[in-house]
Design a protein around this motif. Structure first.
Motif, PDB file in Angstrom:
ATOM      1  N   ILE A  53       0.839  -1.207   0.000  1.00 40.03           N
ATOM      2  CA  ILE A  53       0.000   0.000   0.000  1.00 40.03           C
ATOM      3  C   ILE A  53       0.871   1.253   0.000  1.00 40.03           C
ATOM      4  CG2 ILE A  53      -1.627   1.353   1.387  1.00 40.03           C
ATOM      5  CD1 ILE A  53      -2.807  -1.372   2.310  1.00 40.03           C
ATOM      6  N   GLY A  54       1.860   1.298   0.869  1.00 35.71           N
ATOM      7  CA  GLY A  54       2.742   2.455   0.927  1.00 35.71           C
ATOM      8  C   GLY A  54       3.515   2.653  -0.353  1.00 35.71           C
ATOM      9  N   ALA A  55       4.027   1.563  -0.943  1.00 34.76           N
ATOM     10  CA  ALA A  55       4.811   1.658  -2.174  1.00 34.76           C
ATOM     11  C   ALA A  55       3.961   2.150  -3.341  1.00 34.76           C
ATOM     12  CB  ALA A  55       5.426   0.304  -2.498  1.00 34.76           C
ATOM     13  N   LEU A  56       2.708   1.712  -3.390  1.00 35.27           N
ATOM     14  CA  LEU A  56       1.821   2.182  -4.457  1.00 35.27           C
ATOM     15  C   LEU A  56       1.580   3.685  -4.356  1.00 35.27           C
ATOM     16  CD1 LEU A  56      -0.857  -0.668  -4.649  1.00 35.27           C
ATOM     17  CD2 LEU A  56       0.797  -0.030  -6.411  1.00 35.27           C
ATOM     18  N   VAL A  57       1.386   4.174  -3.139  1.00 39.52           N
ATOM     19  CA  VAL A  57       1.191   5.611  -2.946  1.00 39.52           C
ATOM     20  C   VAL A  57       2.433   6.375  -3.379  1.00 39.52           C
ATOM     21  CG1 VAL A  57       0.884   7.422  -1.205  1.00 39.52           C
ATOM     22  CG2 VAL A  57      -0.527   5.355  -1.139  1.00 39.52           C
ATOM     23  N   TYR A  58       3.605   5.877  -3.017  1.00 38.75           N
ATOM     24  CA  TYR A  58       4.839   6.560  -3.405  1.00 38.75           C
ATOM     25  C   TYR A  58       4.995   6.564  -4.931  1.00 38.75           C
ATOM     26  CZ  TYR A  58       9.643   8.215  -3.239  1.00 38.75           C
ATOM     27  OH  TYR A  58      10.773   8.968  -3.401  1.00 38.75           O
ATOM     28  N   ALA A  59       4.711   5.426  -5.568  1.00 33.35           N
ATOM     29  CA  ALA A  59       4.851   5.340  -7.023  1.00 33.35           C
ATOM     30  C   ALA A  59       3.904   6.302  -7.728  1.00 33.35           C
ATOM     31  CB  ALA A  59       4.595   3.906  -7.482  1.00 33.35           C
ATOM     32  N   ILE A  60       2.664   6.376  -7.254  1.00 30.00           N
ATOM     33  CA  ILE A  60       1.672   7.253  -7.881  1.00 30.00           C
ATOM     34  C   ILE A  60       2.045   8.718  -7.697  1.00 30.00           C
ATOM     35  CG2 ILE A  60      -0.728   8.030  -7.767  1.00 30.00           C
ATOM     36  CD1 ILE A  60      -1.463   5.115  -7.048  1.00 30.00           C
ATOM     37  N   THR A  61       2.391   9.088  -6.463  1.00 31.82           N
ATOM     38  CA  THR A  61       2.721  10.488  -6.198  1.00 31.82           C
ATOM     39  C   THR A  61       3.994  10.906  -6.930  1.00 31.82           C
ATOM     40  OG1 THR A  61       3.813   9.790  -4.147  1.00 31.82           O
ATOM     41  CG2 THR A  61       1.547  10.574  -3.986  1.00 31.82           C
ATOM     42  N   SER A  62       4.951   9.995  -7.045  1.00 31.39           N
ATOM     43  CA  SER A  62       6.169  10.305  -7.798  1.00 31.39           C
ATOM     44  C   SER A  62       5.859  10.487  -9.279  1.00 31.39           C
ATOM     45  CB  SER A  62       7.208   9.193  -7.616  1.00 31.39           C
ATOM     46  OG  SER A  62       7.622   9.108  -6.278  1.00 31.39           O
ATOM     47  N   LYS A  63       4.973   9.650  -9.794  1.00 27.65           N
ATOM     48  CA  LYS A  63       4.569   9.739 -11.198  1.00 27.65           C
ATOM     49  C   LYS A  63       3.883  11.071 -11.481  1.00 27.65           C
ATOM     50  CE  LYS A  63       4.149   7.595 -15.208  1.00 27.65           C
ATOM     51  NZ  LYS A  63       5.326   7.121 -15.975  1.00 27.65           N
ATOM     52  N   LEU A  64       3.183  11.596 -10.469  1.00 28.22           N
ATOM     53  CA  LEU A  64       2.494  12.874 -10.626  1.00 28.22           C
ATOM     54  C   LEU A  64       3.435  14.072 -10.475  1.00 28.22           C
ATOM     55  CD1 LEU A  64      -0.800  12.116  -8.662  1.00 28.22           C
ATOM     56  CD2 LEU A  64      -0.498  12.256 -11.150  1.00 28.22           C
ATOM     57  N   GLY A  65       4.703  13.808 -10.179  1.00 29.87           N
ATOM     58  CA  GLY A  65       5.686  14.879 -10.128  1.00 29.87           C
ATOM     59  C   GLY A  65       6.035  15.390  -8.752  1.00 29.87           C
ATOM     60  N   LEU A  66       5.510  14.764  -7.687  1.00 26.81           N
ATOM     61  CA  LEU A  66       5.852  15.210  -6.351  1.00 26.81           C
ATOM     62  C   LEU A  66       7.315  14.920  -6.043  1.00 26.81           C
ATOM     63  CD1 LEU A  66       2.756  15.507  -5.947  1.00 26.81           C
ATOM     64  CD2 LEU A  66       3.106  14.612  -3.635  1.00 26.81           C
ATOM     65  N   ALA A  67       7.922  15.804  -5.280  1.00 26.23           N
ATOM     66  CA  ALA A  67       9.294  15.597  -4.833  1.00 26.23           C
ATOM     67  C   ALA A  67       9.346  14.473  -3.809  1.00 26.23           C
ATOM     68  CB  ALA A  67       9.851  16.884  -4.247  1.00 26.23           C
ATOM     69  N   ALA A  68      10.563  14.026  -3.504  1.00 28.88           N
ATOM     70  CA  ALA A  68      10.727  12.883  -2.612  1.00 28.88           C
ATOM     71  C   ALA A  68      10.147  13.146  -1.223  1.00 28.88           C
ATOM     72  CB  ALA A  68      12.208  12.523  -2.501  1.00 28.88           C
ATOM     73  N   GLY A  69      10.293  14.369  -0.720  1.00 29.09           N
ATOM     74  CA  GLY A  69       9.805  14.681   0.627  1.00 29.09           C
ATOM     75  C   GLY A  69       8.305  14.528   0.773  1.00 29.09           C
ATOM     76  N   PRO A  70       7.510  15.251  -0.047  1.00 35.70           N
ATOM     77  CA  PRO A  70       6.053  15.090   0.038  1.00 35.70           C
ATOM     78  C   PRO A  70       5.587  13.673  -0.289  1.00 35.70           C
ATOM     79  CG  PRO A  70       6.607  17.098  -1.134  1.00 35.70           C
ATOM     80  CD  PRO A  70       7.882  16.350  -0.962  1.00 35.70           C
ATOM     81  N   ALA A  71       6.235  13.023  -1.250  1.00 41.62           N
ATOM     82  CA  ALA A  71       5.860  11.650  -1.593  1.00 41.62           C
ATOM     83  C   ALA A  71       6.096  10.719  -0.407  1.00 41.62           C
ATOM     84  CB  ALA A  71       6.654  11.174  -2.803  1.00 41.62           C
ATOM     85  N   ALA A  72       7.198  10.907   0.299  1.00 39.01           N
ATOM     86  CA  ALA A  72       7.497  10.090   1.469  1.00 39.01           C
ATOM     87  C   ALA A  72       6.492  10.346   2.586  1.00 39.01           C
ATOM     88  CB  ALA A  72       8.920  10.368   1.954  1.00 39.01           C
ATOM     89  N   ALA A  73       6.084  11.600   2.745  1.00 39.86           N
ATOM     90  CA  ALA A  73       5.100  11.932   3.785  1.00 39.86           C
ATOM     91  C   ALA A  73       3.765  11.257   3.497  1.00 39.86           C
ATOM     92  CB  ALA A  73       4.929  13.446   3.867  1.00 39.86           C
ATOM     93  N   LEU A  74       3.322  11.289   2.257  1.00 40.23           N
ATOM     94  CA  LEU A  74       2.060  10.646   1.891  1.00 40.23           C
ATOM     95  C   LEU A  74       2.169   9.124   2.004  1.00 40.23           C
ATOM     96  CD1 LEU A  74       1.040  12.854  -1.159  1.00 40.23           C
ATOM     97  CD2 LEU A  74      -0.032  12.794   1.100  1.00 40.23           C
ATOM     98  N   THR A  75       3.337   8.587   1.686  1.00 42.35           N
ATOM     99  CA  THR A  75       3.566   7.148   1.836  1.00 42.35           C
ATOM    100  C   THR A  75       3.445   6.733   3.293  1.00 42.35           C
ATOM    101  OG1 THR A  75       5.025   7.072  -0.093  1.00 42.35           O
ATOM    102  CG2 THR A  75       5.268   5.307   1.534  1.00 42.35           C
ATOM    103  N   LEU A  76       4.076   7.499   4.159  1.00 43.00           N
ATOM    104  CA  LEU A  76       4.009   7.212   5.593  1.00 43.00           C
ATOM    105  C   LEU A  76       2.574   7.313   6.103  1.00 43.00           C
ATOM    106  CD1 LEU A  76       5.701   6.539   8.066  1.00 43.00           C
ATOM    107  CD2 LEU A  76       6.095   8.983   8.395  1.00 43.00           C
ATOM    108  N   ALA A  77       1.845   8.325   5.630  1.00 37.60           N
ATOM    109  CA  ALA A  77       0.445   8.477   6.027  1.00 37.60           C
ATOM    110  C   ALA A  77      -0.383   7.281   5.571  1.00 37.60           C
ATOM    111  CB  ALA A  77      -0.125   9.766   5.442  1.00 37.60           C
ATOM    112  N   ALA A  78      -0.096   6.778   4.380  1.00 33.45           N
ATOM    113  CA  ALA A  78      -0.844   5.631   3.856  1.00 33.45           C
ATOM    114  C   ALA A  78      -0.602   4.382   4.694  1.00 33.45           C
ATOM    115  CB  ALA A  78      -0.446   5.367   2.403  1.00 33.45           C
ATOM    116  N   THR A  79       0.640   4.157   5.111  1.00 33.32           N
ATOM    117  CA  THR A  79       0.920   2.981   5.944  1.00 33.32           C
ATOM    118  C   THR A  79       0.240   3.099   7.302  1.00 33.32           C
ATOM    119  OG1 THR A  79       3.006   3.903   6.823  1.00 33.32           O
ATOM    120  CG2 THR A  79       3.135   2.613   4.788  1.00 33.32           C
ATOM    121  N   MET A  80       0.158   4.311   7.824  1.00 38.76           N
ATOM    122  CA  MET A  80      -0.505   4.512   9.117  1.00 38.76           C
ATOM    123  C   MET A  80      -2.007   4.306   8.996  1.00 38.76           C
ATOM    124  SD  MET A  80       1.759   7.790  10.297  1.00 38.76           S
ATOM    125  CE  MET A  80       0.786   8.176  11.754  1.00 38.76           C
TER     126      MET A  80
END
Length: 255
Positions: A53-80
């Motif tokens: 679940i977390g990896a999918l969120v990171y892949a999608i947000t990265s594909k949309l152009g988000l930088a590593a920081g915001p993508a990592a934050a959303l990934t962490l939120a998804a795992t929680m």
């Protein structure tokens, strides 16, 4: 662990672990009458689901152009969200109880209080900061998946051994109600967690395994000295500490 070789029993244990340790829901809620102690070996599979679940969120947000920081934050939120902050709650309760209680009974009382104190808030803040910064250092969606897989599966692989080696600290509660964990059950869960560490490469897996072993031993001594055993909160805190340790190794090996 009897009849674990049967396919139905194998799937029942995985299903029970998924339902207990995540917010995922399955069509069946029977699981062959298995107890959590019987199925605890399968906790790394719940970690795998959270990692996906977390990896999918990171892949999608990265594909949309988000930088590593915001993508990592959303990934962490998804795992929680995937776990309902189950283990974060345990970490904050342990920090408040161990930090604020003077006696064993008072520590256990604080740990049951739904309110969060200064120690708990600080522990959550530090945990989130370390995990976010580690994920932010990884080199792309593929490495994020490997890091999440190793961290979430290996940290949950410790559950069975911890429950086997420490007695319940109280007569009631989730941990006491889970039942007794056998040696074989604990060993299989730990082995699955260790295999997941290979996602970091052989060298990274060895370093992470050593860190988890030291962390496990130190936290075991701490819990015995503070409350005389383990509770559901201590198991949640152990997962958080293990996840942090593996993500730190991943930030070096996979960055």
């Amino acid at each position: 662990m009897s009849r674990l070789s049967e396919p139905r029993q194998f799937l029942d244990d995985i299903g029970l672990s998924l339902v207990f340790f995540t917010r995922l829901r399955l069509p069946s809620s029977d699981f062959g009458g298995r107890s959590l102690a019987d199925a605890i070996w399968a906790a790394p599979f719940a970690g795998l689901a959270v990692a996906v679940i977390g990896a999918l969120v990171y892949a999608i947000t990265s594909k949309l152009g988000l930088a590593a920081g915001p993508a990592a934050a959303l990934t962490l939120a998804a795992t929680m969200l995937a776990t309902g902050c189950l283990h974060e709650d345990g970490l904050s309760d342990i920090a408040d109880g161990f930090g604020g209680g003077r006696t064993r009974d008072r520590k256990l009382e604080i740990m049951r209080d739904s309110r969060i104190g200064a120690y708990g808030a600080a522990a959550l803040g530090v945990s989130l900061l370390i995990r976010w910064s580690a994920l932010s250092q990884l080199a792309g969606p593929g490495h994020v998946f490997l890091a999440l897989l190793a961290a979430h599966a290996a940290s949950r692989g410790l559950f069975g051994a911890f429950m086997h080696l420490l007695p319940p600290a109280r007569a009631d509660g989730v941990s006491a109600g889970a039942g007794s964990v056998g040696v074989e059950t604990a060993a299989i869960g730990a082995a699955l967690g260790a295999v997941a560490l290979l996602a970091l490469g052989f060298g990274g897996a060895i370093v992470a395994l050593i860190l988890l072993g030291l962390l496990f031993a130190a936290f075991r001594v701490l819990c015995l000295s503070q409350i005389g055993g383990q509770t559901g909160d201590t198991i949640g805190a152990l997962q958080q500490l293990g996840e942090i340790a593996v993500l730190l190794v991943a930030s070096v090996c996979l960055s």
